[in-house]
Design a protein around this motif. Structure first.
Motif, PDB file in Angstrom:
ATOM      1  N   UNK A 331       0.821  -1.211   0.000  1.00 23.13           N
ATOM      2  CA  UNK A 331       0.000   0.000   0.000  1.00 23.13           C
ATOM      3  C   UNK A 331       0.855   1.262   0.000  1.00 23.13           C
ATOM      4  N   UNK A 332       2.076   1.174   0.516  1.00 24.39           N
ATOM      5  CA  UNK A 332       2.937   2.353   0.607  1.00 24.39           C
ATOM      6  C   UNK A 332       3.517   2.754  -0.740  1.00 24.39           C
ATOM      7  N   UNK A 333       3.792   1.777  -1.602  1.00 19.88           N
ATOM      8  CA  UNK A 333       4.522   2.064  -2.845  1.00 19.88           C
ATOM      9  C   UNK A 333       3.803   3.058  -3.766  1.00 19.88           C
ATOM     10  N   UNK A 334       2.523   2.875  -4.107  1.00 23.11           N
ATOM     11  CA  UNK A 334       1.899   3.794  -5.086  1.00 23.11           C
ATOM     12  C   UNK A 334       1.906   5.259  -4.665  1.00 23.11           C
ATOM     13  N   UNK A 335       1.489   5.601  -3.416  1.00 23.98           N
ATOM     14  CA  UNK A 335       1.524   7.026  -3.080  1.00 23.98           C
ATOM     15  C   UNK A 335       2.936   7.599  -3.016  1.00 23.98           C
ATOM     16  N   UNK A 336       3.912   6.797  -2.583  1.00 23.75           N
ATOM     17  CA  UNK A 336       5.288   7.288  -2.569  1.00 23.75           C
ATOM     18  C   UNK A 336       5.791   7.533  -3.994  1.00 23.75           C
ATOM     19  N   UNK A 337       5.440   6.648  -4.913  1.00 23.94           N
ATOM     20  CA  UNK A 337       5.817   6.871  -6.315  1.00 23.94           C
ATOM     21  C   UNK A 337       5.221   8.182  -6.833  1.00 23.94           C
ATOM     22  N   UNK A 338       3.936   8.359  -6.588  1.00 24.40           N
ATOM     23  CA  UNK A 338       3.256   9.573  -7.073  1.00 24.40           C
ATOM     24  C   UNK A 338       3.873  10.823  -6.462  1.00 24.40           C
ATOM     25  N   UNK A 339       4.197  10.743  -5.176  1.00 23.68           N
ATOM     26  CA  UNK A 339       4.787  11.903  -4.508  1.00 23.68           C
ATOM     27  C   UNK A 339       6.147  12.244  -5.111  1.00 23.68           C
ATOM     28  N   UNK A 340       6.989  11.250  -5.322  1.00 24.19           N
ATOM     29  CA  UNK A 340       8.339  11.499  -5.845  1.00 24.19           C
ATOM     30  C   UNK A 340       8.278  12.024  -7.274  1.00 24.19           C
ATOM     31  N   UNK A 353      10.808   4.779  -0.377  1.00 26.63           N
ATOM     32  CA  UNK A 353      10.284   4.038  -1.521  1.00 26.63           C
ATOM     33  C   UNK A 353      11.261   2.944  -1.952  1.00 26.63           C
ATOM     34  N   UNK A 354      12.564   3.263  -1.982  1.00 29.34           N
ATOM     35  CA  UNK A 354      13.549   2.249  -2.350  1.00 29.34           C
ATOM     36  C   UNK A 354      13.492   1.056  -1.426  1.00 29.34           C
ATOM     37  N   UNK A 355      13.428   1.292  -0.136  1.00 26.77           N
ATOM     38  CA  UNK A 355      13.331   0.208   0.839  1.00 26.77           C
ATOM     39  C   UNK A 355      12.038  -0.580   0.625  1.00 26.77           C
ATOM     40  N   UNK A 356      10.938   0.154   0.363  1.00 31.12           N
ATOM     41  CA  UNK A 356       9.646  -0.500   0.122  1.00 31.12           C
ATOM     42  C   UNK A 356       9.722  -1.437  -1.074  1.00 31.12           C
ATOM     43  N   UNK A 357      10.314  -0.971  -2.169  1.00 34.95           N
ATOM     44  CA  UNK A 357      10.402  -1.787  -3.381  1.00 34.95           C
ATOM     45  C   UNK A 357      11.271  -3.024  -3.161  1.00 34.95           C
ATOM     46  N   UNK A 358      12.357  -2.865  -2.431  1.00 30.26           N
ATOM     47  CA  UNK A 358      13.198  -4.024  -2.126  1.00 30.26           C
ATOM     48  C   UNK A 358      12.428  -5.064  -1.316  1.00 30.26           C
ATOM     49  N   UNK A 359      11.642  -4.596  -0.357  1.00 35.86           N
ATOM     50  CA  UNK A 359      10.870  -5.522   0.471  1.00 35.86           C
ATOM     51  C   UNK A 359       9.771  -6.214  -0.340  1.00 35.86           C
ATOM     52  N   UNK A 360       9.360  -5.566  -1.433  1.00 32.53           N
ATOM     53  CA  UNK A 360       8.355  -6.158  -2.311  1.00 32.53           C
ATOM     54  C   UNK A 360       8.972  -7.017  -3.403  1.00 32.53           C
ATOM     55  N   UNK A 361      10.293  -7.143  -3.419  1.00 31.30           N
ATOM     56  CA  UNK A 361      10.967  -7.949  -4.425  1.00 31.30           C
ATOM     57  C   UNK A 361      11.127  -7.260  -5.768  1.00 31.30           C
TER      58      UNK A 361
END
Length: 941
Positions: A331-340, A353-361
């Motif tokens: 759930x965190x990835x989409x809004x962080x992408x939009x914000x950046x 966001x980088x940490x989030x994406x790594x945790x999502x593979x």
């Protein structure tokens, strides 16, 4: 027991009222919508917002589209910071016919209150507005552009607003905000200092002043300004959030508590406040409290409109960080992408966001997110570790290269290769070029079945059914026993309206292959076309008995029922056909069309979304989705869909024309221009496209461009009457009357029409040649005596010349010819009023109103006639309606002021006169309005 503050009690009661949908009939007293509205007006003047809303609800239960009540509700909701509620009623008012001068500034405030900047830019168009409304709209557009960081566009909008009203507060504040975003807070401070000097009690001015002092690192000055803003408007949520954020930055967490408590009491679980509470809790070592606050922030954000996030990076960041803090990474990835995407320099958000994406593979996706962090912050150890991890995991080759090598290494004959290229051109929208190449390739190698089938289908899609029949016969000649090819020939014959021949082909298919269902279905469709409904129904029912779950057959039975006039059964079967997950696009389209016809927009929208999920790049799917979005006033979503349509359409002129027409309809002229540009690239001689470009120029009021484009078309096509007509309209708008007249004359020479006659009349009249203008009408009527539009123009011309008795004769003839024409009846009523024939005036005015109760001028005429005979309470109802539909009309405001004054409501009358005189320096009753204004001023104690 604590006592709830009065302001909180009133606000919660108002919110409860908004959420209570059941009508309270027992609380209603007898009365019309107009009577309840007048009570609400008085209550609003007494600062009784809750009581006023109750009366408005009563009015809207009597008449759900009562415009004066809808507009009053919109204003009250805005005063209460209820942006969504205001948006809803203002859209209803706009759809019901309320005046854009009145609605658009209010709607803009409602949308921007919710950070819906994209939608605001679609809705807020200044064309056709009066000076005051246009200035406010330009200022609101500037604010919307600033929310989107579109600084050049904001600068232009501010300039447009200040050209119309140099001292407009909203424009000044927008200008100050622009300077801040451009990195010049000192100039911004000078601009806003002037604003607070001119408007010392404006909460908006002080809040902007505080934000600028904050940017200048003057926390004491910022806090003082925020306090001044809250003195003027304690409900200003944004100011309280800003003050809490500043106090947290200063380490004064305890001082922020009162504001957070106020927000919790008055605004519930406001997401920004919840996130700030989590920050304070974390700093106090309260992990559980921080987690609870983050969960409150997520819960508060969940019901918000997607548009609120699109144009508000702060909300996107809060949502992303809240989910990140709760370890809900998906759930965190989409809004962080939009914000950046909007704030690429925020390195902390990039790391999250980088940490989030790594945790999502998604290690490869993390690389471009993290690389800028290590570049801009080379000593950030955590960023380096995160990026190193992403590099280590991402060791994949580029699969696209292997796929491209396989595709180019395949072996084809020259003809087949040419056919593949042709199909690519057709797919890109170069239909004419691709179709020619495809036909040539198939002629060279008819043994290529894919090319032959593609050629037949393309001919059918482009309306060339005769060519499709010929190509299908050639294709079948290569394999006479192929039932698929014979069925295709039958389809081509069917489309070409050769029904007996088509029937013969379908029957031959079924002789060869009795179980070949497509031919049986096509034969049933042919029976429907031929009116053989019983035979078609029996055929489809037999097929359905063999395969009961086939939605295609249910769809065809629906069409049979509709053709037989049984809409209920047709709808039931259509819903059955579309219900299965595997239902075809045709079934979805069929039901979509039925829902749209019935005004079931939400259901049609759901079907369009289902179809899009099945075929994201299907132009027809996107077109239906865009159409229903426009009908639902979801213009921001419609714009995105239309852009997608234009991309899918490629260079196809028909598809791009359809796309551009829809884009122009919602005011997206730049998008429409681009769609037409694409279409013209591959079809430079298509006059439809060039004429559409001229229409776009006229719609956006770029008359010089319209003339330039029309002249270019005329140079190539000197006998094209429409090009002259468009150029005449542009010249008339630019007051080039001689040039306009010459073009209208050319139109009449090429293709005589009442439109050209009326255009020439307007050009002559505007140029001061009134006798010649009237002669043009009379000469046309000599040979076209039943042309009502031209005869009506003659009647209006006679009224302007004060030849009232002759005008009465003209209108009597017109009404005998068109007794149901509300506009004619209204003009005749006003004419009778000028002739002092009040009974006839009222009779015709009431007839006009019965035919067109939503017409502003009809309501004004009837209201003013009633006022002349002293029926002021009844007159008030019609004049309120007229003003709601045409708020920029100073004549209507004057009429309303006269009636209000007669009813003893002098203060309201005075406000209406002030607005009328400010809006227009030249209206028929201006002198009378000034005289009444002086009289009211003299009688004021």
């Amino acid at each position: 027991m604590s006592v709830m503050p009065a302001h909180r009690t009133a606000r919660l009661a108002l919110l409860a009222l908004l959420l209570h949908l059941a009508p309270a009939e027992a609380a209603l007293s007898p009365g019309s919508a107009s009577e309840f509205h007048e009570k609400a007006v008085q209550l609003e003047a007494d600062d009784e917002a809750l009581a006023a809303i109750i009366e408005i609800k009563n009015a809207l239960q009597r008449d759900p589209e009562h415009l004066p009540s809808l507009l009053l509700a919109g204003r009250i909701y805005l005063d209460q910071s209820l942006g969504l509620a205001a948006e809803d009623v203002l859209y209803t008012a706009l759809t019901a016919g309320a005046d854009r001068n009145t609605v658009l500034p209010l709607l803009g405030e409602a949308l921007l209150m919710q950070r819906k900047a994209a939608r605001a830019l679609v809705e807020l168009q200044a064309d056709g507005l009066n000076r005051s409304a246009a200035a406010r709209v330009h200022a609101l557009r500037a604010r919307a552009h600033l929310l989107r960081r579109e600084l050049d566009e904001a600068r232009a909008a501010i300039a447009a607003a200040q050209t119309l009203e140099p001292e407009l507060l909203e424009a000044r504040l927008a200008d100050a905000s622009r300077h801040v975003l451009e990195g010049d807070p000192r100039t911004a401070s000078e601009v806003v200092a002037l604003a607070v000097e001119e408007h010392p009690h404006s909460s908006k001015a002080w809040s902007v002043f505080g934000a600028i002092r904050h940017a200048l690192r003057d926390p004491d000055g910022a806090l003082d300004a925020y306090a001044r803003a809250l003195e003027s408007d304690p409900r200003d949520l944004d100011v309280r959030i800003a003050r809490v954020g500043l106090l947290i930055d200063l380490g004064r967490d305890d001082a922020a508590d009162p504001d957070l408590e106020y927000i919790a009491e008055n605004f519930g679980d406001e997401p920004r406040a919840a996130y700030l509470r989590s920050v304070i809790a974390a700093r106090r070592g309260d992990a559980e409290g921080a987690r609870d606050a983050l969960q409150q922030a997520v819960a508060a954000l969940a019901p918000m409109s997607p548009e609120a996030f699109v144009d508000n990076p702060a909300l996107q960041l809060i949502q992303g960080l809240a989910y990140y803090g709760l370890k809900q990474y998906e759930a965190a990835a989409p809004p962080l992408r939009s914000y950046i995407a909007k704030e690429p320099q925020d390195l902390g958000a990039r790391k999250a966001l980088g940490d989030t994406l790594l945790r999502l593979g998604a290690a490869r996706d993390a690389i471009p997110v993290l690389e800028p962090v290590t570049t801009l912050a080379p000593r950030d150890t955590r960023a380096q570790l995160l990026l190193a991890t992403a590099y280590a995991i991402s060791g994949y080759a580029n699969k696209a290269t292997d796929l491209l090598e396989k595709a180019t290494g395949a072996s084809h004959t020259a003809a087949v290769a040419r056919g593949r290229l042709a199909m690519l051109n057709i797919g890109a929208g170069r239909v004419s070029e691709g179709l020619s190449d495809l036909a040539a390739a198939f002629g060279e190698d008819p043994s290529d079945p894919q090319g032959g089938v593609a050629l037949v289908i393309t001919y059918l899609r482009t309306g060339q059914s005769g060519e499709a029949v010929a190509a299908a016969r050639t294709l079948l000649g290569t394999a006479p026993d192929n039932v698929v090819f014979r069925n295709l020939l039958g389809i081509a014959l069917f489309v070409d309206d050769q029904l007996p021949a088509a029937r013969a082909e379908f029957e031959r298919v079924l002789e060869q292959a009795p179980d070949f269902r497509p031919a049986a279905i096509n034969l049933g469709k042919l029976e429907v076309r031929a009116g053989e409904l019983d035979a078609a129904r029996a055929r489809f029912e037999r097929l359905l008995a063999v395969k009961p779950d086939d939605p295609k057959l249910t769809l065809e039975l629906s069409r049979v029922a509709l053709a037989a006039g049984d809409r209920r059964e047709g709808m039931r079967l259509a819903e059955d056909a579309a219900r299965p997950r595997e239902a075809g696009i045709d079934a979805l389209f069929h039901l979509y069309d039925l829902y749209l016809q019935d005004g079931e927009l939400e259901r049609a929208y759901d079907l369009a979304l289902r179809a899009k999920a099945r075929a994201e790049t299907n132009f027809d799917v996107l077109e239906r989705l865009a159409a229903v979005l426009v009908r639902m006033n979801k213009y921001d979503d419609a714009r995105a869909t239309l852009k997608n349509m234009s991309q899918v359409a490629g260079f196809d002129p028909d598809k791009q024309l359809r796309t551009a027409a829809m884009q122009a309809r919602i005011g997206q002229f730049a998008d429409a221009e681009y769609a037409l540009f694409k279409a013209l690239q591959e079809n430079p001689g298509d006059n439809r496209i060039r004429l559409a470009q001229i229409e776009i120029s006229l719609s956006k009021r770029d008359f010089e461009q319209a003339i330039e484009r029309a002249t270019a078309v005329i140079a190539d096509q000197p006998a094209l009457a429409t090009a002259y007509l468009f150029r005449a309209q542009a010249n008339l708008a630019l007051q080039r009357y001689a040039a306009s007249l010459a073009d209208y004359d050319r139109v009449n020479a090429l293709s005589p029409s009442s439109e050209a006659v009326l255009g020439g009349y307007r050009a002559l009249a505007a140029g001061g040649r009134r006798d010649a203008a009237r002669s043009r009408l009379e000469e046309w009527l000599d040979t076209h005596p039943r042309d009502a539009s031209v005869r009506s123009a003659l009647g209006e011309d006679l009224i302007r010349a004060n030849e009232l008795e002759r005008a009465r004769e003209v209108y009597a003839e017109l009404i005998a010819q068109r007794p149901q024409d509300a506009g004619l009846l209204n003009n005749f009523a006003f004419l009778c009023l000028q002739l002092d024939d009040l009974p006839a005036a009222e009779k015709h005015a009431r007839e006009a109103h019965a035919l067109a109760p939503g017409d502003a001028m009809v309501n004004d005429t009837l209201g003013w006639i009633l006022a002349q005979r002293g029926a002021h309470p009844e007159a008030l109802e019609f004049l309120r309606e007229a003003l709601a539909r045409r708020g920029g009309d100073s004549e209507i405001r004057y009429h309303l002021a006269v009636v209000l004054n007669a009813l003893g409501r002098a203060e309201e009358a005075r406000r209406q006169l002030e607005q009328a005189l400010e809006d227009s320096r030249d209206f028929a009753s201006r002198s009378a309005a000034q005289a009444l204004q002086r009289s009211l001023a003299a009688s004021t104690p």
